[in-house]
Write an enzyme that holds these catalytic residues in place. Structure first.
Site, short mmCIF file in Angstrom:
data_model
loop_
_atom_site.label_atom_id
_atom_site.label_comp_id
_atom_site.label_asym_id
_atom_site.label_seq_id
_atom_site.Cartn_x
_atom_site.Cartn_y
_atom_site.Cartn_z
N HIS A 132 -3.59 -1.10 -0.51
CA HIS A 132 -4.53 -0.12 0.04
C HIS A 132 -4.49 1.16 -0.77
O HIS A 132 -3.58 1.38 -1.57
CB HIS A 132 -4.17 0.19 1.49
CG HIS A 132 -2.73 0.60 1.68
ND1 HIS A 132 -1.75 -0.29 2.07
CD2 HIS A 132 -2.09 1.79 1.49
CE1 HIS A 132 -0.59 0.33 2.12
NE2 HIS A 132 -0.77 1.60 1.78
N GLN A 197 -5.57 4.41 5.39
CA GLN A 197 -5.18 3.57 4.26
C GLN A 197 -6.05 2.30 4.21
O GLN A 197 -5.59 1.21 4.54
CB GLN A 197 -3.70 3.20 4.35
CG GLN A 197 -2.77 4.39 4.20
CD GLN A 197 -1.32 4.06 4.54
OE1 GLN A 197 -1.05 3.42 5.56
NE2 GLN A 197 -0.40 4.50 3.71
N ASP A 199 -7.77 -1.04 3.11
CA ASP A 199 -7.31 -2.13 2.23
C ASP A 199 -8.31 -2.37 1.10
O ASP A 199 -9.53 -2.37 1.30
CB ASP A 199 -7.17 -3.42 3.03
CG ASP A 199 -5.83 -3.52 3.72
OD1 ASP A 199 -5.25 -2.47 4.03
OD2 ASP A 199 -5.37 -4.66 3.96
N ASP A 229 4.50 -3.51 -3.23
CA ASP A 229 4.52 -3.22 -1.80
C ASP A 229 3.63 -4.21 -1.04
O ASP A 229 2.52 -4.50 -1.47
CB ASP A 229 4.01 -1.78 -1.58
CG ASP A 229 4.06 -1.34 -0.14
OD1 ASP A 229 5.18 -1.20 0.40
OD2 ASP A 229 2.99 -1.12 0.45
N GLU A 271 7.95 -7.29 -2.07
CA GLU A 271 8.26 -7.06 -0.65
C GLU A 271 7.44 -8.06 0.15
O GLU A 271 6.24 -7.91 0.32
CB GLU A 271 7.89 -5.63 -0.24
CG GLU A 271 8.26 -5.35 1.22
CD GLU A 271 7.50 -4.17 1.81
OE1 GLU A 271 8.04 -3.54 2.74
OE2 GLU A 271 6.37 -3.89 1.37
#
Length: 572
Positions: A132, A197, A199, A229, A271
């Site tokens: 994002h 935020q 996407d 992330d 992640e």
């Protein structure tokens, strides 16, 4: 030429993997596998060291502390986002992927930091938030203002509010929706995280190409890799389902091909909090996607055994996540910049962890986790802190340590959500812990006992040979003397006690073994000799030697005790 650019790197990688690395076999040490025997240190520029007295850490301040990091023994620095950002999500709301936020310094300051880090033999990994952007990013501002803008399809839109508009939130209990109406655009936009935020739409080839430009730009600045992330959210297709979407796994392959082509030893650290049967999709069948991933699955059971003493679920989690490609690697950690995610545990297991480590509601977060540092969770119990870090450094993967945890830093639960574990580094017992000369730092320094900067700081602990800082530096040195952990084959060993975890590594005729007692009571265990050369055990942490008798070794462990052994020879 375009086809060669996209596919030749994959072909060469597959040839390399198939010839050198069979499934679950150990590769030879080489430069491209540097992450196999490295220690990664996670930090945020803004909370580490302020050089100009404005109250916020910066790259010049970080550069000045590279000697400290080198003396600690770390091999790579993982930087939290440092791009221009409104800072509504502490920098994870990126407004420009190609710059350095002025409060952290100039591009020249970053370049000097990279040069000095290289001189110190320290690699740099940067956080890259591709899922994002900030809603203040020019891309989104143009997208919402003009439906004919080239950036409109860079985000995910819906004219009607989807039926699952309030499903699939990354921050349950804080977020209310994943589809938010934008009046200017006249449509709903999708966001896994906060509503500021939006996407990015990775179904759009232009977005994928831009992501590669970003990767290439920072590799050209000397960066050795990226902590990607929220990988599952980058590759999901939200219109298929907000809760259980389909995924574009080929996108990870594209990232890997690109970084491999540009820089042969570049690292992708993912992640991705996924179940064991999904690991192969993220690592790739032949190790051709992510190089490393955080083992969130095992990590949750690690905290369960720390809370309950029940070792079996953790043993099972290690075995369940064992089968990965030979070039791949897990990353293990105790604390990072986020909450401790306990979402994979049963409700009963999670409640046991809450009771032990986060009994108060303001210690918990997102209905699934704990927002505390390790030292407060363990009541500053040195024995249990040593046990925890000895364990993480001895697990089959790359250890990641959070800044300040080498000191036993505390948290500040007065701060919002995850900010509680993102307080300024404590350097001295002087004003503002030596972090800044400003009258007021941008974020409070911990000044309450027992974690006050007046006791917990680098300068004080450097002078104490028995400090946690010096103990951690010694453990890092021992870990580096055991490349078998990162490179070898491993197995769990039965030692006659359900509270003791024993793990053995074999690599190129060398063996090491680590044992950890999760009970508060002393335990005597029996380690079987597994090979003809298993005549002696030389302790790397206790400086003693054991001789085999009757086909094995008898080892005494104190409550919450641990020991690292080299098998058969004191010197490698």
């Amino acid at each position: 030429m375009k086809k060669f650019y996209r596919y030749c790197p994959l072909l060469s990688l597959l040839v390399f993997v198939s010839s050198a690395f069979a499934q679950n076999t150990a590769p030879d040490i080489n430069e491209e596998l540097w992450y196999k025997n490295s220690i990664i240190y996670s930090l945020e520029v803004g909370t580490f060291k302020d050089s100009d007295g404005n109250g916020t850490g910066d790259f010049e301040g970080l550069t000045g502390q590279l000697d400290y990091l080198k003396s600690l023994g770390i091999d790579a620095i993982w930087l939290a986002p440092f791009h221009t950002s409104p800072k509504l999500d502490d920098g994870y709301d990126v407004a420009n992927y190609y710059d350095v936020d002025p409060q952290y310094g100039s591009p020249g300051d970053f370049a000097e930091f990279m040069y000095q880090a290289s001189k110190h033999g320290i690699r740099v990994i940067m956080d890259l938030v591709l899922n994002h952007t900030s809603d203040q990013h020019p891309w989104f501002q143009q997208a919402r203002a003009d439906k004919n803008s080239r950036y409109r399809n860079w985000y995910v839109w819906s004219k009607e509010r989807p039926k699952d508009w309030n499903k699939g939130m990354a921050f349950p209990g804080v977020q209310k929706e994943t589809w938010t109406y934008d009046k200017k655009a006249g449509e709903y936009y999708f966001h896994r995280f906060y509503d500021f935020q939006p996407d990015l739409n990775f179904e759009n080839p232009d977005v994928r190409n831009e992501a590669q430009r970003i990767l290439g730009f920072w590799m050209n600045q000397g960066v050795s890799g990226f902590r990607l992330d929220a990988v599952p959210f980058i590759i999901d297709l939200p219109k298929t389902s907000a809760e259980k979407p389909e995924h574009m796994f080929e996108l990870i392959s594209e990232f890997r091909r690109f970084v491999q082509w540009r820089k042969g030893d570049a690292l992708l650290l993912g992640e991705a909090n996924v179940l064991p049967d999904e690991n192969k999709e993220y690592f790739g069948q032949n190790g051709d996607r992510l190089h490393t991933m955080f083992n969130f699955y095992a990590n949750q059971y690690l905290f369960y055994v720390m809370a309950s003493g029940d070792l079996e679920p953790f043993r099972k989690a290690l075995v369940d996540t064992k089968k990965i490609p030979g070039t791949a690697q897990w990353a293990y950690f105790l604390r990072n910049h986020d909450e401790i995610d306990l979402g994979r545990l049963t409700e009963e297991q999670r409640n046991k962890v809450y009771q032990a480590f986060g009994p108060e509601k303001n210690m918990q977060l997102y209905d699934r986790g704990i927002r505390r540092r390790l030292a407060p969770m363990l009541n500053n119990d040195r024995k249990r802190m040593e046990l925890a870090y000895s364990l993480v450094f001895s697990l089959p993967g790359t250890p990641v340590i959070r800044y300040g945890d080498e000191l036993g830093m505390g948290d500040d639960l007065r701060l919002k959500e995850r900010i509680a574990v993102r307080t300024p580094m404590q350097w001295t017992n002087q004003k503002n812990a030596g972090f800044t000369s400003a009258d007021k730092p941008f974020r409070p320094i911990i000044d309450k006992e027992p974690f006050s900067y007046k006791q917990i700081n680098v300068a004080t602990e450097r002078q104490d040979p028995n400090s946690l800082l010096n103990w951690t530096a010694k453990l890092i040195r021992i870990r580096k003397e055991c490349p078998e952990i990162g490179l070898g084959n491993w197995q769990l060993v039965e030692v006659g006690s359900p509270e003791v975890l024993a793990i053995r590594y074999n690599y190129q005729g060398k063996s090491v073994m680590m044992v950890h007692n999760f009970s508060k009571d002393p335990k005597q265990i029996r380690i079987p000799a597994q090979a003809e050369g298993d005549k002696e055990l030389f302790s790397l942490t206790r400086n003693n030697k054991l001789t085999s008798a009757n086909g094995g070794f008898t080892v005494d462990l104190e409550g919450y005790g641990y020991n690292w052994f080299r098998v058969g020879s004191a010197i490698r």
